[in-house]
Write a protein that holds these residues in place. Structure first.
Motif, PDB file in Angstrom:
ATOM      1  N   GLY A 109      -6.130  -9.835   2.176  1.00  0.00           N
ATOM      2  CA  GLY A 109      -5.415  -9.396   3.357  1.00  0.00           C
ATOM      3  C   GLY A 109      -5.936  -8.083   3.912  1.00  0.00           C
ATOM      4  O   GLY A 109      -5.895  -7.847   5.115  1.00  0.00           O
ATOM      5  N   GLU A 110      -6.448  -7.208   3.028  1.00  0.00           N
ATOM      6  CA  GLU A 110      -6.908  -5.891   3.453  1.00  0.00           C
ATOM      7  C   GLU A 110      -8.367  -5.863   3.880  1.00  0.00           C
ATOM      8  O   GLU A 110      -8.767  -5.004   4.677  1.00  0.00           O
ATOM      9  CB  GLU A 110      -6.691  -4.880   2.320  1.00  0.00           C
ATOM     10  N   VAL A 111      -9.173  -6.774   3.374  1.00  0.00           N
ATOM     11  CA  VAL A 111     -10.619  -6.708   3.613  1.00  0.00           C
ATOM     12  C   VAL A 111     -11.049  -7.546   4.815  1.00  0.00           C
ATOM     13  O   VAL A 111     -11.923  -7.143   5.581  1.00  0.00           O
ATOM     14  CB  VAL A 111     -11.381  -7.165   2.342  1.00  0.00           C
ATOM     15  N   LEU A 112     -10.441  -8.692   4.995  1.00  0.00           N
ATOM     16  CA  LEU A 112     -10.964  -9.658   5.964  1.00  0.00           C
ATOM     17  C   LEU A 112     -10.324  -9.500   7.336  1.00  0.00           C
ATOM     18  O   LEU A 112      -9.205  -9.006   7.468  1.00  0.00           O
ATOM     19  CB  LEU A 112     -10.728 -11.074   5.444  1.00  0.00           C
ATOM     20  N   SER A 171     -11.539  -2.355  -1.768  1.00  0.00           N
ATOM     21  CA  SER A 171     -10.771  -2.538  -0.526  1.00  0.00           C
ATOM     22  C   SER A 171     -10.845  -1.282   0.337  1.00  0.00           C
ATOM     23  O   SER A 171     -10.601  -0.169  -0.153  1.00  0.00           O
ATOM     24  CB  SER A 171      -9.306  -2.849  -0.855  1.00  0.00           C
ATOM     25  N   PRO A 172     -11.148  -1.420   1.631  1.00  0.00           N
ATOM     26  CA  PRO A 172     -11.190  -0.243   2.508  1.00  0.00           C
ATOM     27  C   PRO A 172      -9.828   0.431   2.668  1.00  0.00           C
ATOM     28  O   PRO A 172      -9.750   1.643   2.846  1.00  0.00           O
ATOM     29  CB  PRO A 172     -11.696  -0.813   3.843  1.00  0.00           C
ATOM     30  N   VAL A 173      -8.743  -0.349   2.615  1.00  0.00           N
ATOM     31  CA  VAL A 173      -7.406   0.234   2.739  1.00  0.00           C
ATOM     32  C   VAL A 173      -7.140   1.184   1.577  1.00  0.00           C
ATOM     33  O   VAL A 173      -6.635   2.297   1.767  1.00  0.00           O
ATOM     34  CB  VAL A 173      -6.331  -0.871   2.784  1.00  0.00           C
ATOM     35  N   TRP A 174      -7.494   0.765   0.359  1.00  0.00           N
ATOM     36  CA  TRP A 174      -7.295   1.636  -0.807  1.00  0.00           C
ATOM     37  C   TRP A 174      -8.193   2.865  -0.727  1.00  0.00           C
ATOM     38  O   TRP A 174      -7.767   3.979  -1.042  1.00  0.00           O
ATOM     39  CB  TRP A 174      -7.572   0.859  -2.096  1.00  0.00           C
ATOM     40  N   ALA A 210      -6.848   2.214  12.582  1.00  0.00           N
ATOM     41  CA  ALA A 210      -5.471   1.846  12.250  1.00  0.00           C
ATOM     42  C   ALA A 210      -5.180   2.082  10.779  1.00  0.00           C
ATOM     43  O   ALA A 210      -4.081   2.525  10.411  1.00  0.00           O
ATOM     44  CB  ALA A 210      -5.218   0.382  12.606  1.00  0.00           C
ATOM     45  N   MET A 211      -6.164   1.791   9.911  1.00  0.00           N
ATOM     46  CA  MET A 211      -5.991   2.064   8.478  1.00  0.00           C
ATOM     47  C   MET A 211      -5.794   3.556   8.228  1.00  0.00           C
ATOM     48  O   MET A 211      -4.928   3.966   7.451  1.00  0.00           O
ATOM     49  CB  MET A 211      -7.221   1.591   7.698  1.00  0.00           C
ATOM     50  N   MET A 212      -6.594   4.391   8.908  1.00  0.00           N
ATOM     51  CA  MET A 212      -6.510   5.832   8.706  1.00  0.00           C
ATOM     52  C   MET A 212      -5.193   6.380   9.251  1.00  0.00           C
ATOM     53  O   MET A 212      -4.577   7.253   8.636  1.00  0.00           O
ATOM     54  CB  MET A 212      -7.699   6.505   9.372  1.00  0.00           C
ATOM     55  N   ASN A 213      -4.735   5.849  10.397  1.00  0.00           N
ATOM     56  CA  ASN A 213      -3.458   6.286  10.948  1.00  0.00           C
ATOM     57  C   ASN A 213      -2.308   5.895  10.026  1.00  0.00           C
ATOM     58  O   ASN A 213      -1.367   6.661   9.821  1.00  0.00           O
ATOM     59  CB  ASN A 213      -3.240   5.666  12.326  1.00  0.00           C
ATOM     60  N   SER A 214      -2.410   4.702   9.461  1.00  0.00           N
ATOM     61  CA  SER A 214      -1.380   4.249   8.524  1.00  0.00           C
ATOM     62  C   SER A 214      -1.372   5.114   7.279  1.00  0.00           C
ATOM     63  O   SER A 214      -0.319   5.430   6.725  1.00  0.00           O
ATOM     64  CB  SER A 214      -1.615   2.785   8.153  1.00  0.00           C
ATOM     65  N   SER A 215      -2.567   5.511   6.846  1.00  0.00           N
ATOM     66  CA  SER A 215      -2.673   6.327   5.639  1.00  0.00           C
ATOM     67  C   SER A 215      -2.081   7.710   5.850  1.00  0.00           C
ATOM     68  O   SER A 215      -1.463   8.281   4.958  1.00  0.00           O
ATOM     69  CB  SER A 215      -4.144   6.450   5.218  1.00  0.00           C
ATOM     70  N   THR A 216      -2.240   8.261   7.060  1.00  0.00           N
ATOM     71  CA  THR A 216      -1.701   9.594   7.321  1.00  0.00           C
ATOM     72  C   THR A 216      -0.182   9.595   7.384  1.00  0.00           C
ATOM     73  O   THR A 216       0.439  10.641   7.239  1.00  0.00           O
ATOM     74  CB  THR A 216      -2.258  10.145   8.644  1.00  0.00           C
ATOM     75  N   ARG A 217       0.414   8.418   7.598  1.00  0.00           N
ATOM     76  CA  ARG A 217       1.865   8.333   7.673  1.00  0.00           C
ATOM     77  C   ARG A 217       2.520   8.282   6.293  1.00  0.00           C
ATOM     78  O   ARG A 217       3.731   8.340   6.179  1.00  0.00           O
ATOM     79  CB  ARG A 217       2.305   7.095   8.468  1.00  0.00           C
ATOM     80  N   MET A 218       1.721   8.080   5.274  1.00  0.00           N
ATOM     81  CA  MET A 218       2.327   7.981   3.940  1.00  0.00           C
ATOM     82  C   MET A 218       1.694   8.985   2.981  1.00  0.00           C
ATOM     83  O   MET A 218       0.515   9.298   3.079  1.00  0.00           O
ATOM     84  CB  MET A 218       2.156   6.565   3.385  1.00  0.00           C
ATOM     85  N   GLU A 219       2.475   9.485   2.094  1.00  0.00           N
ATOM     86  CA  GLU A 219       1.996  10.449   1.122  1.00  0.00           C
ATOM     87  C   GLU A 219       1.246   9.726   0.018  1.00  0.00           C
ATOM     88  O   GLU A 219       1.610   8.636  -0.396  1.00  0.00           O
ATOM     89  CB  GLU A 219       3.172  11.212   0.506  1.00  0.00           C
ATOM     90  N   VAL A 370       2.867  -9.431   4.903  1.00  0.00           N
ATOM     91  CA  VAL A 370       4.144  -9.027   5.485  1.00  0.00           C
ATOM     92  C   VAL A 370       4.586  -7.611   5.126  1.00  0.00           C
ATOM     93  O   VAL A 370       5.396  -7.025   5.851  1.00  0.00           O
ATOM     94  CB  VAL A 370       5.262 -10.019   5.087  1.00  0.00           C
ATOM     95  N   PHE A 371       4.089  -7.028   4.029  1.00  0.00           N
ATOM     96  CA  PHE A 371       4.575  -5.717   3.606  1.00  0.00           C
ATOM     97  C   PHE A 371       3.743  -4.594   4.221  1.00  0.00           C
ATOM     98  O   PHE A 371       2.527  -4.710   4.328  1.00  0.00           O
ATOM     99  CB  PHE A 371       4.555  -5.599   2.079  1.00  0.00           C
ATOM    100  N   PRO A 372       4.390  -3.482   4.598  1.00  0.00           N
ATOM    101  CA  PRO A 372       3.644  -2.341   5.137  1.00  0.00           C
ATOM    102  C   PRO A 372       2.779  -1.694   4.065  1.00  0.00           C
ATOM    103  O   PRO A 372       3.061  -1.820   2.867  1.00  0.00           O
ATOM    104  CB  PRO A 372       4.747  -1.392   5.619  1.00  0.00           C
ATOM    105  N   ALA A 373       1.730  -0.991   4.499  1.00  0.00           N
ATOM    106  CA  ALA A 373       0.750  -0.436   3.565  1.00  0.00           C
ATOM    107  C   ALA A 373       1.380   0.519   2.563  1.00  0.00           C
ATOM    108  O   ALA A 373       0.966   0.584   1.406  1.00  0.00           O
ATOM    109  CB  ALA A 373      -0.363   0.277   4.345  1.00  0.00           C
ATOM    110  N   LYS A 374       2.415   1.249   2.979  1.00  0.00           N
ATOM    111  CA  LYS A 374       3.026   2.260   2.114  1.00  0.00           C
ATOM    112  C   LYS A 374       3.604   1.658   0.844  1.00  0.00           C
ATOM    113  O   LYS A 374       3.574   2.292  -0.222  1.00  0.00           O
ATOM    114  CB  LYS A 374       4.114   3.006   2.874  1.00  0.00           C
ATOM    115  N   ILE A 375       4.137   0.437   0.925  1.00  0.00           N
ATOM    116  CA  ILE A 375       4.773  -0.175  -0.243  1.00  0.00           C
ATOM    117  C   ILE A 375       4.137  -1.522  -0.588  1.00  0.00           C
ATOM    118  O   ILE A 375       4.728  -2.293  -1.341  1.00  0.00           O
ATOM    119  CB  ILE A 375       6.290  -0.364  -0.020  1.00  0.00           C
ATOM    120  N   ARG A 376       2.948  -1.819  -0.052  1.00  0.00           N
ATOM    121  CA  ARG A 376       2.386  -3.155  -0.233  1.00  0.00           C
ATOM    122  C   ARG A 376       2.188  -3.485  -1.713  1.00  0.00           C
ATOM    123  O   ARG A 376       2.562  -4.567  -2.175  1.00  0.00           O
ATOM    124  CB  ARG A 376       1.060  -3.284   0.520  1.00  0.00           C
TER     125      ARG A 376
END
Length: 464
Positions: A109-112, A171-174, A210-219, A370-376
């Motif tokens: 889900g995170e890579v493709l 994974s780029p998200v991680w 979008a990944m970087m913006n999502s990352s900045t929203r979570m600690e 379905v789950f947001p990145a912060k709690i995926r």
């Protein structure tokens, strides 16, 4: 492979000449300990995903499977050591099943990109189906030599470790969540086949931003209090409730009971057919439908597949329950039941075919969406943990339910669960097909309506 093993091994273990003899109660533990090990794997999976990363987690989680299969393959022929080894081996292989499923879906889900994600998130189910077919075929060929079957199964998790090591990037998200943006970009280029000297395509750059913006929203090191606070948000609690309900209906539909007790169930129907042959047909049916759903996922929405699957399962399991009830009540005699033995077998195969189209595959496939990145990682682990608890209860209680309710009424119960689940998911399962992860999160947050969803699903994601 762990799920299909008990179906072909238990008949041999419970044979009169087997040493030591395995009682029905002991057999129920051998079948269900896989599901008991899976929750423990799910609890460990979340910290592994977040701490080690997706790639290293995929390598680590196969180790218990290798150890478990070795214990089963080398099980002693004397009591009680036979049971100690088989029980521990089944628990370890179940631990591996609980560990390995979600990381694969989350990684895909995170890579493709969106179009490929719809196909690849169904591949874990394809791998599950292929593993069950292999075990069923080996069990049919070596009906008395379940130790050889277990020994052969050791090869597959070892090969998986090697494949991940040599073929998969992180994974780029991680990577972005760890402040390693350059490595994340390199991974995106590798996966999407973009040369290093070329500029990133606009859509790929937007996805990375979008990944970087999502990352900045979570600690990075969120406490459990932060996680609980985040669960008050609609983009967190709504998918959590929907997915746990989906898994409840999946597990108590009897679809995994059929997989783990296939030979026993075929014999209980009274049909004069080779139970091992039917298990192979069940396995092949699941494998074919896994391929079909991989293609259908690119053409159809999740909701359509879920609805077709639910209706098909309710009808086929209902026919099976009706036939068994008529046989039990004497309306259909033994000779007639033998003559029409193709009816329950056909219904059983159709339930597997239609179940694999949606109820079996979609809950796992949608975990990475379905789950947001912060709690995926956390939410996927908790949801899978609860699902495996449901699975353990459904599998462990199956022999007892036969005695309490009668074999025919067990499938009547499954029919009722499937029908209820189909109606519930029709009203509350939102559409994720064709959406990016950010769009899905925004959908639950209330900014968008779920594409293709009905009014009830729209109202669900708009509340809060």
């Amino acid at each position: 492979m762990s799920l299909g093993f008990s179906a072909v091994a238990l008949p041999a273990m419970q044979a009169a000449h087997h040493t030591p003899h395995v009682s029905e109660e002991q057999a129920s533990w051998i079948a269900s300990l896989v599901s008991l090990g899976m929750p423990a794997g799910c609890l460990l999976m979340s910290p592994l995903l977040d701490g080690l990363g997706r790639r290293r987690t995929l390598m680590v989680v196969n180790t218990p499977a290798v150890l478990g299969w070795l214990l089963i393959a080398t099980a002693s022929r004397s009591d009680p050591w036979f049971f100690y080894q088989v029980y521990v081996g089944r628990f370890l292989t179940g631990l591996a099943v609980g560990l390995v499923g979600t990381p694969a879906v989350v990684y895909a889900g995170e890579v493709l990109q969106t179009t490929w994600r719809a196909v690849v998130v169904t591949w874990p189910s394809l791998g599950l189906s292929l593993g069950i077919v292999i075990v069923y075929v080996m069990g049919s060929l070596f009906q008395e030599n379940w130790r050889f079957v277990a020994g052969t199964c050791c090869f597959f998790p070892a090969a998986s470790i090697a494949a991940v090591y040599f073929l998969l990037p992180e994974s780029p998200v991680w990577l972005v969540s760890r402040g390693r943006a350059q490595e994340a970009e390199a991974t995106m280029r590798y996966v999407r086949n973009v040369p290093r000297e070329d500029d990133l395509p606009e859509d790929l750059q937007q996805e990375l931003d979008a990944m970087m913006n999502s990352s900045t929203r979570m600690e990075r090191n969120s406490s459990w209090k932060d996680t609980l606070s985040f669960l008050r948000r609609p983009e967190a609690y709504k998918p959590l409730l929907i997915m746990n309900a989906f898994f409840f209906f999946q597990q108590f539909s009897g679809i995994f009971v059929v997989i783990l007790y296939a030979v026993t169930i075929v014999r209980e129907t009274g049909a004069h057919v080779d139970g091992y042959l039917v298990t192979v047909l069940i396995g092949v049916s699941r494998l074919v439908m896994s391929v079909v759903i991989g293609y259908a996922s690119t053409r159809c929405g999740r909701r359509l597949l879920c609805n077709i699957s639910g209706v098909g399962m309710a009808l086929s399991v209902g026919v099976l329950a009706g036939f068994l009830s008529l046989t039990h009540d004497g309306i259909i005699g033994r000779e007639a039941a033998a003559s029409y033995g193709w009816v329950p077998i056909t219904a059983l195969l159709l339930s597997v075919l239609t179940g694999n189209l949606g109820f079996l595959t979609l809950p796992f496939a949608m975990l990475g969406e379905v789950f947001p990145a912060k709690i995926r990682g956390w939410a996927s682990g908790v949801t899978t943990f609860i699902a495996t608890v449901f699975s353990f209860l459904a599998i462990k209680l199956f022999p007892q339910m036969k005695h309490w309710m009668g074999f025919h009424n067990v499938f009547t119960f499954y029919t009722a669960v499937i029908a209820t689940g189909t109606v519930t998911m029709y009203f509350y399962l939102p559409e994720t097909h064709g959406k990016t992860l950010e769009e899905i999160e925004q959908c639950f947050r209330g900014g968008d309506r779920p594409a293709g969803g009905d009014k009830a699903a729209e109202q669900l994601v708009e509340k809060g």
